[in-house]
Structure formats: structure tokens, C-alpha cells
Design a protein around this motif. Structure first.
Motif, mmCIF file in Angstrom:
data_model
loop_
_atom_site.group_PDB
_atom_site.id
_atom_site.type_symbol
_atom_site.label_atom_id
_atom_site.label_comp_id
_atom_site.label_asym_id
_atom_site.label_seq_id
_atom_site.Cartn_x
_atom_site.Cartn_y
_atom_site.Cartn_z
ATOM 1 N N ASP A 1 0.801 -1.033 0.001
ATOM 2 C CA ASP A 1 0.237 -0.097 0.097
ATOM 3 C C ASP A 1 0.883 1.154 -0.158
ATOM 4 O OD1 ASP A 1 1.028 -0.123 2.579
ATOM 5 O OD2 ASP A 1 -0.835 0.293 3.504
ATOM 6 N N GLU A 2 1.911 1.229 -0.474
ATOM 7 C CA GLU A 2 2.949 2.227 -0.684
ATOM 8 C C GLU A 2 3.155 2.955 0.550
ATOM 9 O OE1 GLU A 2 1.541 4.699 -3.676
ATOM 10 O OE2 GLU A 2 1.336 3.083 -5.343
ATOM 11 N N LEU A 3 3.804 2.293 1.596
ATOM 12 C CA LEU A 3 3.949 2.889 2.748
ATOM 13 C C LEU A 3 2.768 3.528 3.145
ATOM 14 C CD1 LEU A 3 7.592 4.146 2.406
ATOM 15 C CD2 LEU A 3 6.711 2.479 4.075
ATOM 16 N N GLY A 4 1.682 2.731 3.540
ATOM 17 C CA GLY A 4 0.521 3.254 4.438
ATOM 18 C C GLY A 4 -0.105 4.386 3.736
ATOM 19 N N GLY A 5 -0.292 4.269 2.350
ATOM 20 C CA GLY A 5 -0.857 5.484 1.703
ATOM 21 C C GLY A 5 -0.104 6.648 1.591
ATOM 22 N N CYS A 6 1.372 6.697 2.019
ATOM 23 C CA CYS A 6 2.043 7.872 2.031
ATOM 24 C C CYS A 6 3.102 7.717 0.676
ATOM 25 C CB CYS A 6 3.282 7.769 3.007
ATOM 26 S SG CYS A 6 2.280 7.786 4.846
ATOM 27 N N THR A 7 3.121 8.722 0.234
ATOM 28 C CA THR A 7 4.038 9.056 -1.132
ATOM 29 C C THR A 7 5.288 9.905 -0.499
ATOM 30 O OG1 THR A 7 2.124 9.152 -2.605
ATOM 31 C CG2 THR A 7 4.363 10.042 -3.493
ATOM 32 N N ASP B 1 0.609 7.104 11.596
ATOM 33 C CA ASP B 1 1.730 6.382 12.089
ATOM 34 C C ASP B 1 2.941 5.995 11.156
ATOM 35 O OD1 ASP B 1 0.369 6.456 14.635
ATOM 36 O OD2 ASP B 1 -0.562 4.701 14.258
ATOM 37 N N VAL B 2 2.288 5.654 10.114
ATOM 38 C CA VAL B 2 3.486 5.216 9.105
ATOM 39 C C VAL B 2 4.208 6.546 8.654
ATOM 40 C CG1 VAL B 2 3.923 4.227 6.567
ATOM 41 C CG2 VAL B 2 2.222 3.184 8.211
ATOM 42 N N ALA B 3 3.589 7.728 8.467
ATOM 43 C CA ALA B 3 4.329 8.942 8.011
ATOM 44 C C ALA B 3 5.480 9.448 9.330
ATOM 45 C CB ALA B 3 3.449 9.930 7.640
ATOM 46 N N VAL B 4 4.865 9.011 10.369
ATOM 47 C CA VAL B 4 5.628 9.444 11.527
ATOM 48 C C VAL B 4 7.230 8.655 11.684
ATOM 49 C CG1 VAL B 4 5.953 9.594 14.151
ATOM 50 C CG2 VAL B 4 4.034 10.652 12.980
ATOM 51 N N GLU C 1 18.865 16.805 14.152
ATOM 52 C CA GLU C 1 18.188 17.132 15.302
ATOM 53 C C GLU C 1 16.828 17.507 15.245
ATOM 54 O OE1 GLU C 1 19.718 16.938 18.323
ATOM 55 O OE2 GLU C 1 21.319 16.084 17.067
ATOM 56 N N GLY C 2 16.424 18.103 14.098
ATOM 57 C CA GLY C 2 14.974 18.393 14.338
ATOM 58 C C GLY C 2 14.926 19.663 15.211
ATOM 59 N N PRO C 3 13.631 19.955 15.554
ATOM 60 C CA PRO C 3 12.441 19.171 15.444
ATOM 61 C C PRO C 3 11.690 19.339 14.002
ATOM 62 C CG PRO C 3 11.835 21.215 16.734
ATOM 63 C CD PRO C 3 13.358 21.180 16.462
ATOM 64 N N LEU C 4 10.850 18.273 13.641
ATOM 65 C CA LEU C 4 10.169 18.250 12.778
ATOM 66 C C LEU C 4 8.449 18.487 13.107
ATOM 67 C CD1 LEU C 4 9.933 18.216 9.470
ATOM 68 C CD2 LEU C 4 9.359 15.909 10.054
ATOM 69 N N ILE C 5 7.861 19.431 12.576
ATOM 70 C CA ILE C 5 6.372 19.390 12.929
ATOM 71 C C ILE C 5 5.726 18.877 11.813
ATOM 72 C CG2 ILE C 5 4.451 21.019 13.604
ATOM 73 C CD1 ILE C 5 6.553 22.878 14.822
ATOM 74 N N PHE C 6 4.907 18.080 12.081
ATOM 75 C CA PHE C 6 3.947 17.007 11.118
ATOM 76 C C PHE C 6 2.699 17.281 11.509
ATOM 77 C CE2 PHE C 6 1.545 13.475 10.090
ATOM 78 C CZ PHE C 6 1.991 13.212 8.732
ATOM 79 N N GLU C 7 1.950 17.717 10.437
ATOM 80 C CA GLU C 7 0.259 18.134 10.643
ATOM 81 C C GLU C 7 -0.503 17.344 9.481
ATOM 82 O OE1 GLU C 7 -0.220 22.771 11.882
ATOM 83 O OE2 GLU C 7 1.554 22.543 10.169
ATOM 84 N N TRP C 8 -1.544 17.163 10.081
ATOM 85 C CA TRP C 8 -2.579 16.436 9.162
ATOM 86 C C TRP C 8 -3.944 17.166 9.250
ATOM 87 C CZ3 TRP C 8 -1.365 14.156 13.731
ATOM 88 C CH2 TRP C 8 -2.249 13.782 14.528
ATOM 89 N N ALA C 9 -4.736 16.696 8.181
ATOM 90 C CA ALA C 9 -6.192 17.216 8.149
ATOM 91 C C ALA C 9 -6.965 15.797 7.924
ATOM 92 C CB ALA C 9 -6.557 18.138 7.118
ATOM 93 N N ALA C 10 -8.355 15.544 8.584
ATOM 94 C CA ALA C 10 -9.007 14.494 8.575
ATOM 95 C C ALA C 10 -10.233 15.197 8.081
ATOM 96 C CB ALA C 10 -9.352 14.007 9.900
ATOM 97 N N GLY D 1 -4.580 17.272 13.364
ATOM 98 C CA GLY D 1 -3.601 17.289 14.372
ATOM 99 C C GLY D 1 -2.304 17.414 14.153
ATOM 100 N N ALA D 2 -1.586 17.470 14.933
ATOM 101 C CA ALA D 2 0.174 17.735 14.833
ATOM 102 C C ALA D 2 0.861 16.704 15.592
ATOM 103 C CB ALA D 2 0.433 19.224 15.126
#
Length: 135
Positions: free
Chosen positions: A43-49, A68-71, A84-93, A106-107
Motif C-alpha cells: 500500500d505504498e507505505l501506508g498510503g504515503c507518497t 503512524d507510518v508517516a511519523v 536534530e529536528g524538531p520536525l512538526i508534522f500536521e494533518w487534516a481529517a 492534528g500535529a
């Protein structure tokens, strides 16, 4: 019947010359997820491209991405490239029909060698109101 979607697009800047190493990290994750598939289909890494160029790794979903896969992808890249990051990852449902409780987002804060910190809008609002009523 309604369809639910998860959209995101986040870019991690990588140092010049590390794109081959980043590609190897992502390939290893793809192999691990392919091996875990119950139905024998990728499923291409959990639907992630994942797109990698000389200085960036971009991970996105056009509606069916697994948070979870993207993280995991970003965590593996931060750890493997020793960033080092940090990386802030956000999503929309979202939802294809206007159903209550089906919209949000969320983020996640992702850092090398540290536990991730995450929040979703529904939990945040509920916790905020709970604190407000107790003070």
C-alpha cells in the motif's frame, strides 16, 4: 455511505549529499512494510507518497495516508541521518459528507532519539474544556 480522508504534506530538509542515504532508509522501510502486509499487496507505505531530491524529503497523502507510518518515515530519517529536528508534522481529517465528528486534524512533534509528542483537535478541545471547568 461517507468516505473519510487523511491529508498531509510535510517536507524535511536534508543536508546536501545525503539523498542516497535517505533513499536507502525509505527503501528499507518499504521492504519492512511489504513484509508485514497481511494481504500480500503493497500500500505504498501506508498510503504515503515519498519524494526525495538533493535537499528535501517530502511525505504526503492524497487522502488515504496513515499518520503512524508517516511519523515512522520521518523518525527513521531523523535518526538515520542524525538530524536534530524538531520536525512538526500536521494533518487534516475530512469526510465526503458533513457528518459531525468526522472533521479535524492534528500535529506531531518528531525529534531524533526522543519520544514523539502528538495531539489531535478533538482531544485537545476536550482536554481544554475539562481543565476550564475544574479551575
Amino acid at each position: 455511505m461517507a468516505n473519510n480522508y487523511t491529508f498531509f504534506s510535510t517536507t524535511l530538509r536534508i543536508p546536501d549529499g545525503t539523498s542516497p542515504q535517505a533513499k536507502k532508509i525509505v527503501e528499507d522501510l518499504e521492504d519492512a512494510y511489504d513484509n508485514e502486509s497481511d494481504d500480500g499487496e503493497s500500500d505504498e507505505l501506508g498510503g504515503c507518497t515519498v519524494e526525495i531530491d538533493d535537499t528535501n524529503v517530502t511525505v504526503y497523502s492524497e487522502g488515504a495516508g496513515d499518520i503512524d507510518v508517516a511519523v515512522s518515515i520521518f523518525q527513521a530519517l531523523l535518526d538515520g541521518l542524525q538530524l536534530e529536528g524538531p520536525l512538526i508534522f500536521e494533518w487534516a481529517a475530512t469526510c465526503s459528507k458533513p457528518r459531525p465528528g468526522e472533521f479535524g486534524g492534528g500535529a506531531v512533534i518528531i525529534r531524533r532519539g526522543k519520544e514523539t509528542v502528538a495531539m489531535d483537535t478533538s482531544s485537545w478541545a476536550t482536554e481544554y474544556l475539562a481543565k476550564e471547568t475544574t479551575t
